[in-house]
Design a protein around this motif. Sequence first.
Motif, PDB file in Angstrom:
ATOM      1  N   LYS A  21       5.530  47.409 -13.812  1.00  0.00           N
ATOM      2  CA  LYS A  21       5.080  46.010 -13.856  1.00  0.00           C
ATOM      3  C   LYS A  21       4.234  45.664 -12.629  1.00  0.00           C
ATOM      4  O   LYS A  21       3.284  44.885 -12.719  1.00  0.00           O
ATOM      5  N   LEU A  22       4.591  46.236 -11.495  1.00  0.00           N
ATOM      6  CA  LEU A  22       3.775  46.011 -10.301  1.00  0.00           C
ATOM      7  C   LEU A  22       2.358  46.530 -10.512  1.00  0.00           C
ATOM      8  O   LEU A  22       1.387  45.926 -10.056  1.00  0.00           O
ATOM      9  N   ASP A  49      -0.070  44.367 -12.881  1.00  0.00           N
ATOM     10  CA  ASP A  49      -0.618  43.108 -12.368  1.00  0.00           C
ATOM     11  C   ASP A  49      -1.702  43.410 -11.330  1.00  0.00           C
ATOM     12  O   ASP A  49      -1.499  44.232 -10.432  1.00  0.00           O
ATOM     13  N   PHE A  62       2.094  37.561  -7.820  1.00  0.00           N
ATOM     14  CA  PHE A  62       2.967  38.253  -8.778  1.00  0.00           C
ATOM     15  C   PHE A  62       4.145  37.355  -9.169  1.00  0.00           C
ATOM     16  O   PHE A  62       4.405  37.120 -10.339  1.00  0.00           O
ATOM     17  N   LYS A 105       3.817  34.408 -11.557  1.00  0.00           N
ATOM     18  CA  LYS A 105       3.515  34.674 -12.969  1.00  0.00           C
ATOM     19  C   LYS A 105       4.748  35.006 -13.795  1.00  0.00           C
ATOM     20  O   LYS A 105       4.716  34.894 -15.000  1.00  0.00           O
ATOM     21  N   TYR A 106       5.808  35.476 -13.128  1.00  0.00           N
ATOM     22  CA  TYR A 106       6.940  35.984 -13.905  1.00  0.00           C
ATOM     23  C   TYR A 106       8.238  35.213 -13.659  1.00  0.00           C
ATOM     24  O   TYR A 106       8.313  34.375 -12.841  1.00  0.00           O
ATOM     25  N   THR A 143      11.469  43.522  -9.810  1.00  0.00           N
ATOM     26  CA  THR A 143      10.686  44.058 -10.912  1.00  0.00           C
ATOM     27  C   THR A 143      10.700  45.582 -10.891  1.00  0.00           C
ATOM     28  O   THR A 143      11.535  46.185 -10.202  1.00  0.00           O
ATOM     29  N   THR A 177      -0.736  42.947  -7.438  1.00  0.00           N
ATOM     30  CA  THR A 177       0.201  43.919  -6.877  1.00  0.00           C
ATOM     31  C   THR A 177      -0.262  45.364  -7.091  1.00  0.00           C
ATOM     32  O   THR A 177       0.165  46.255  -6.362  1.00  0.00           O
ATOM     33  N   ARG A 213      -0.504  38.300  -2.381  1.00  0.00           N
ATOM     34  CA  ARG A 213      -0.347  39.139  -3.571  1.00  0.00           C
ATOM     35  C   ARG A 213       1.088  39.124  -4.090  1.00  0.00           C
ATOM     36  O   ARG A 213       1.330  39.155  -5.298  1.00  0.00           O
ATOM     37  N   GLN A 214       2.031  39.062  -3.182  1.00  0.00           N
ATOM     38  CA  GLN A 214       3.427  38.948  -3.619  1.00  0.00           C
ATOM     39  C   GLN A 214       3.634  37.612  -4.352  1.00  0.00           C
ATOM     40  O   GLN A 214       4.310  37.552  -5.376  1.00  0.00           O
TER      41      GLN A 214
END
Lengths: 303, 303
Positions: free
Chosen positions: A206-207, A210, B299, B302-303, A202, A213, B295-296
């Motif tokens: 974008k990090l 969210d 993320f 979601k994508y 990414t 992140t 957290r990774q």
Amino acid sequence: MKFAIVGTGAIGGFYGAMLANAGEEVHFLLNSDYAAVKEEGLHLISEVFSDIHLDKVNAFQQSADMPVCDVILVCLKTTSNESLLPSLVKPLLHDKSVIILIQNGLGVEADVAAMFPGVGVAGATALISVNKVGPGQMHHLDYGDIEIGNHNIQDTGIIDQVVAAFDKTGLIAKKAPDLNTLRWKKLVWNITFNGMSVLLNTTANKLLADKATYELSKAIMHEVINGANACGAQLPETMVYDMLQFTIAMRPYAPSMKLDFDNKRPLELKYIYENPVEMAKAAGYYMSKVDMLLRQLLFLSKY
Amino acid sequence: MKFAIVGTGAIGGFYGAMLANAGEEVHFLLNSDYAAVKEEGLHLISEVFSDIHLDKVNAFQQSADMPVCDVILVCLKTTSNESLLPSLVKPLLHDKSVIILIQNGLGVEADVAAMFPGVGVAGATALISVNKVGPGQMHHLDYGDIEIGNHNIQDTGIIDQVVAAFDKTGLIAKKAPDLNTLRWKKLVWNITFNGMSVLLNTTANKLLADKATYELSKAIMHEVINGANACGAQLPETMVYDMLQFTIAMRPYAPSMKLDFDNKRPLELKYIYENPVEMAKAAGYYMSKVDMLLRQLLFLSKY
């Protein structure tokens, strides 16, 4: 002053073109783009400054053909330092030449200084968004400020002269009082966003868009600041806020490690991750999350 | 004793078939596989035990059609608990029914107990490698031991009876003295290898074959053990060594979260990551690397 640009990619091409355009004598070492640049020159399209077209370029394919220079700007990836720098830089040196590394990471000046005993070395951090879009063609999206910190140059007047040369280009150039702090400051961004953009496929914006992140990025930044200060740097915790705001505001730009990963080039793990983790640990602070990022990247970079 | 299997996937199909084959009365709730199982039965091909072919299966498509049962074995993913369990389980309950959750993670019993006031709930951890390879068809690669820990069952004699029923099947079944310790013990493996296999698109054995991720896996395991013990579990540090050896020796098997991710199903993040991180934090221990993994994964999911 004579400048040599060792590694005319996006960064080397940008700074070399800016210096040449401002009237400095700049000699470019090129690899695959040599023929195109020799014939068609260097072209810098900028969203910020006036475009630059250098039709006559001091372009070279081998450093043996180049004149000795006063300032050697090394703009290669650090992953090439060990294998390439000794042979590329040696022919460019005279008695008072200095080497300035426009590279990322921590500890790179010490390694390069060890390759060239008696030669003064400094490090520079560039805050810039620039891409190479064709042979000898750079697209500059934003920024360009450069800071130079001394490693072991005896007569530091030459750093002032380099800063003055950069100033003439319209860029903001500074002499940093402390190279260690300068390097760590850049690492707060690089450690956080380079690795995460590779791992999660990414971009920095974008990090930060969210929640999970965003918080993780903040936590990593704080960890790097703690590591930095354990190593004697002087970084305020408040820079996290500034850097988050800066990153949210910047035009989408893939961190260099993401480009390297996508193009199957080696990752700059040693200087951006391994050295910082080890040096902070040796200074008594364990960067737990950064170490985890490093190990995840080491795995990913192999398979 | 009458058993209900709620969720006849790989795990539910395996344990249900083993119990039915040992003579227990087992009623299976099925979804997409209902028609196939009604017609062709349940088939368990095992690399360890004798194969089992159940031709006549008490198969149901709706729990409203099922009889009330003494023991409800819930074998769904925890991601379905909130939306499905109230309606699926309620028709199966009589005054003394107990619910046993053969699920992963921490805090799931408390949430399920809150859905069914007055009903006794226990949790079970299954050490098993089994895949569903077709409708009503399971391929059992290895292991199968099961441990059951009580959450709020008043008359715990029923747990002994369930253990005895599992024992008859040839599996090793145990009553765990402490559900909290049991859950955390399984999490040492699950937290480490589920998330990393998703993030790095790999398998547990490959993570352990690489030096960087071998050390990282160890560090995460130690972190989970510290978190567990802060929460009152009793896990010895030496279990890291045993678990590494066990994982290196096991046949390659994709962790469940990797299968969920590859099949674009929701990940069991709440019970495997969020609850453990929060509970350890509330108990005074911050699992830094586990929080980062969470957290990774949030993320990525979601994508």
